[in-house]
Every structure is written in C-alpha cells, then in structure tokens.
Scaffold this motif. Structure first.
Motif, PDB file in Angstrom:
ATOM      1  N   ARG A 198     -13.488   2.978  -4.558  1.00  0.00           N
ATOM      2  CA  ARG A 198     -12.464   1.950  -4.792  1.00  0.00           C
ATOM      3  C   ARG A 198     -12.633   1.427  -6.203  1.00  0.00           C
ATOM      4  O   ARG A 198     -13.705   0.995  -6.605  1.00  0.00           O
ATOM      5  CB  ARG A 198     -12.626   0.809  -3.795  1.00  0.00           C
ATOM      6  N   ARG A 199     -11.543   1.490  -6.982  1.00  0.00           N
ATOM      7  CA  ARG A 199     -11.515   0.899  -8.314  1.00  0.00           C
ATOM      8  C   ARG A 199     -10.659  -0.364  -8.225  1.00  0.00           C
ATOM      9  O   ARG A 199      -9.545  -0.340  -7.700  1.00  0.00           O
ATOM     10  CB  ARG A 199     -10.948   1.896  -9.325  1.00  0.00           C
ATOM     11  N   THR A 245       0.831  -1.200   0.000  1.00  0.00           N
ATOM     12  CA  THR A 245       0.000   0.000   0.000  1.00  0.00           C
ATOM     13  C   THR A 245       0.868   1.253   0.000  1.00  0.00           C
ATOM     14  O   THR A 245       1.772   1.394   0.819  1.00  0.00           O
ATOM     15  CB  THR A 245      -0.947   0.004   1.213  1.00  0.00           C
ATOM     16  N   ALA A 286      -5.170  -5.068  -8.159  1.00  0.00           N
ATOM     17  CA  ALA A 286      -4.860  -3.812  -7.483  1.00  0.00           C
ATOM     18  C   ALA A 286      -6.132  -3.076  -7.095  1.00  0.00           C
ATOM     19  O   ALA A 286      -7.167  -3.189  -7.761  1.00  0.00           O
ATOM     20  CB  ALA A 286      -4.014  -2.926  -8.397  1.00  0.00           C
ATOM     21  N   TYR A 287      -6.030  -2.345  -6.000  1.00  0.00           N
ATOM     22  CA  TYR A 287      -7.061  -1.414  -5.549  1.00  0.00           C
ATOM     23  C   TYR A 287      -6.505  -0.008  -5.716  1.00  0.00           C
ATOM     24  O   TYR A 287      -5.377   0.274  -5.309  1.00  0.00           O
ATOM     25  CB  TYR A 287      -7.394  -1.599  -4.071  1.00  0.00           C
ATOM     26  N   GLU A 288      -7.299   0.859  -6.303  1.00  0.00           N
ATOM     27  CA  GLU A 288      -6.994   2.287  -6.346  1.00  0.00           C
ATOM     28  C   GLU A 288      -8.106   2.979  -5.583  1.00  0.00           C
ATOM     29  O   GLU A 288      -9.270   2.925  -5.997  1.00  0.00           O
ATOM     30  CB  GLU A 288      -6.928   2.784  -7.786  1.00  0.00           C
ATOM     31  N   ASP A 289      -7.737   3.571  -4.453  1.00  0.00           N
ATOM     32  CA  ASP A 289      -8.722   4.139  -3.540  1.00  0.00           C
ATOM     33  C   ASP A 289      -8.631   5.647  -3.462  1.00  0.00           C
ATOM     34  O   ASP A 289      -7.524   6.211  -3.494  1.00  0.00           O
ATOM     35  CB  ASP A 289      -8.518   3.585  -2.123  1.00  0.00           C
ATOM     36  N   GLU A 290      -9.794   6.268  -3.351  1.00  0.00           N
ATOM     37  CA  GLU A 290      -9.905   7.671  -2.988  1.00  0.00           C
ATOM     38  C   GLU A 290     -10.539   7.677  -1.607  1.00  0.00           C
ATOM     39  O   GLU A 290     -11.592   7.050  -1.413  1.00  0.00           O
ATOM     40  CB  GLU A 290     -10.770   8.426  -3.986  1.00  0.00           C
ATOM     41  N   THR A 335      -5.192   9.379  -1.525  1.00  0.00           N
ATOM     42  CA  THR A 335      -5.306   8.281  -2.475  1.00  0.00           C
ATOM     43  C   THR A 335      -4.426   7.153  -1.953  1.00  0.00           C
ATOM     44  O   THR A 335      -3.452   7.395  -1.229  1.00  0.00           O
ATOM     45  CB  THR A 335      -4.864   8.680  -3.897  1.00  0.00           C
ATOM     46  N   PHE A 389      -2.874   3.153  -3.263  1.00  0.00           N
ATOM     47  CA  PHE A 389      -2.747   2.075  -4.241  1.00  0.00           C
ATOM     48  C   PHE A 389      -2.265   0.862  -3.462  1.00  0.00           C
ATOM     49  O   PHE A 389      -1.319   0.957  -2.668  1.00  0.00           O
ATOM     50  CB  PHE A 389      -1.720   2.439  -5.314  1.00  0.00           C
ATOM     51  N   SER A 390      -2.933  -0.281  -3.674  1.00  0.00           N
ATOM     52  CA  SER A 390      -2.552  -1.518  -2.993  1.00  0.00           C
ATOM     53  C   SER A 390      -2.661  -2.685  -3.955  1.00  0.00           C
ATOM     54  O   SER A 390      -3.509  -2.692  -4.848  1.00  0.00           O
ATOM     55  CB  SER A 390      -3.498  -1.813  -1.818  1.00  0.00           C
ATOM     56  N   HIS A 391      -1.806  -3.672  -3.746  1.00  0.00           N
ATOM     57  CA  HIS A 391      -1.969  -4.960  -4.418  1.00  0.00           C
ATOM     58  C   HIS A 391      -2.779  -5.871  -3.505  1.00  0.00           C
ATOM     59  O   HIS A 391      -2.737  -5.724  -2.290  1.00  0.00           O
ATOM     60  CB  HIS A 391      -0.615  -5.622  -4.678  1.00  0.00           C
TER      61      HIS A 391
END
Length: 150
Positions: A131-132, A77, A114-118, A87, A89-91
């Motif tokens: 979360r994308r 993360t 992966a997660y891309e979070d706001e 923001t 980013f995590s695997h």
C-alpha cells in the motif's frame, strides 16, 4: 459481470476496509487480515516510513495515553483485476483526536489522500501486498472536546 469477478471485487474491498477498521479501532486481528504476511505500507510520499505490516502494528500498539480516536472512511475505490493479482485506487479521509493537555480540549487532525494498493489472491483470500499512501490535504486544530471521557 461473472459471479467470480464480483466475489473477487467484494473480497478486495473487504481487505481495504479491514485496514481502516483495524487501524482505527486498534483491532489487530482485522489489520492482519488486510495484508499478506510480508505486506508493506509505504508513507514515504508524505515524508513517513516504509515498513511491514508487523512493524507498523508494533509501533502503533505501544501505549499512547494521549490517543483518543481515529476514523478513516475509504471511498471511490477502483479495482483492476488481472488473474491472481489486482490493483486498487481509493480515496480516504482521516480524522484523529489526541489529548491536548488542556482540560476540555483536544487536538484534532483532519486530512485526505489516496491509497494505491497492489493485492494478491492467497489461500485465505485477497490481501494487500503493498500500500502506497499519499496525503492531499491536512488540517490540525485545537477544539473543544464535546465527548465525556473517562
């Protein structure tokens, strides 16, 4: 690093982990603490749905007698703070198991992505606003069930 920034980072990582534990263990009290009330989870990058936290919880709360387990470890993360917004980013790696219909066998799905979070700071702490999710790899196979199940 100032103490308040360290606290923010720890709170953000906790929100990210609450998603995984809430989902995997069907602990919706954890799940709800991961998101804002209007939080969005977007699986469209992998052909899935874009839905609210509550819509996804409702869908996944329905009885499913074939569901056995899920685990989603979240790693790597990286958080970028900008005041009351952030923001991350995590695997992730996922493992799920379902009954196959054959005695002593389960259908196991493994994957990673992966997660891309706001995220936003709320009065209750940091929460995911959106979360994308993207899937990088996936494998589904039938395996012998080595756990005694009721």
């Amino acid at each position: 690093m100032p103490d308040h920034e360290l606290r923010d980072r720890l709170d953000i990582e906790e929100a990210i982990r609450r998603y995984a534990t809430g989902l995997d263990e069907r602990r919706w009290d954890h799940w709800d603490l991961a998101f804002t009330a209007a939080g969005i989870i977007d699986f469209t990058a992998m052909g899935g749905k874009r839905e609210t936290r509550d819509e996804m919880r409702e869908r996944l709360s329905r009885p499913d007698p074939d569901w056995l387990f899920a685990q989603h470890p979240v790693v790597n993360t990286v958080i970028t703070l900008a005041g009351d917004h952030a923001t991350a980013f995590s695997h992730f790696q996922m493992e799920t198991g379902r009954r196959s219909g054959s005695e002593g066998e389960i259908i196991r799905t493994s994957g990673g992505g992966a997660y891309e979070d706001e995220l936003v700071r709320t009065e209750a702490g940091w929460r995911i606003a959106e979360r994308r999710v993207s899937l990088r790899w996936k494998e589904t196979r039938r395996v012998r069930d080595e756990i005694t199940r009721d």
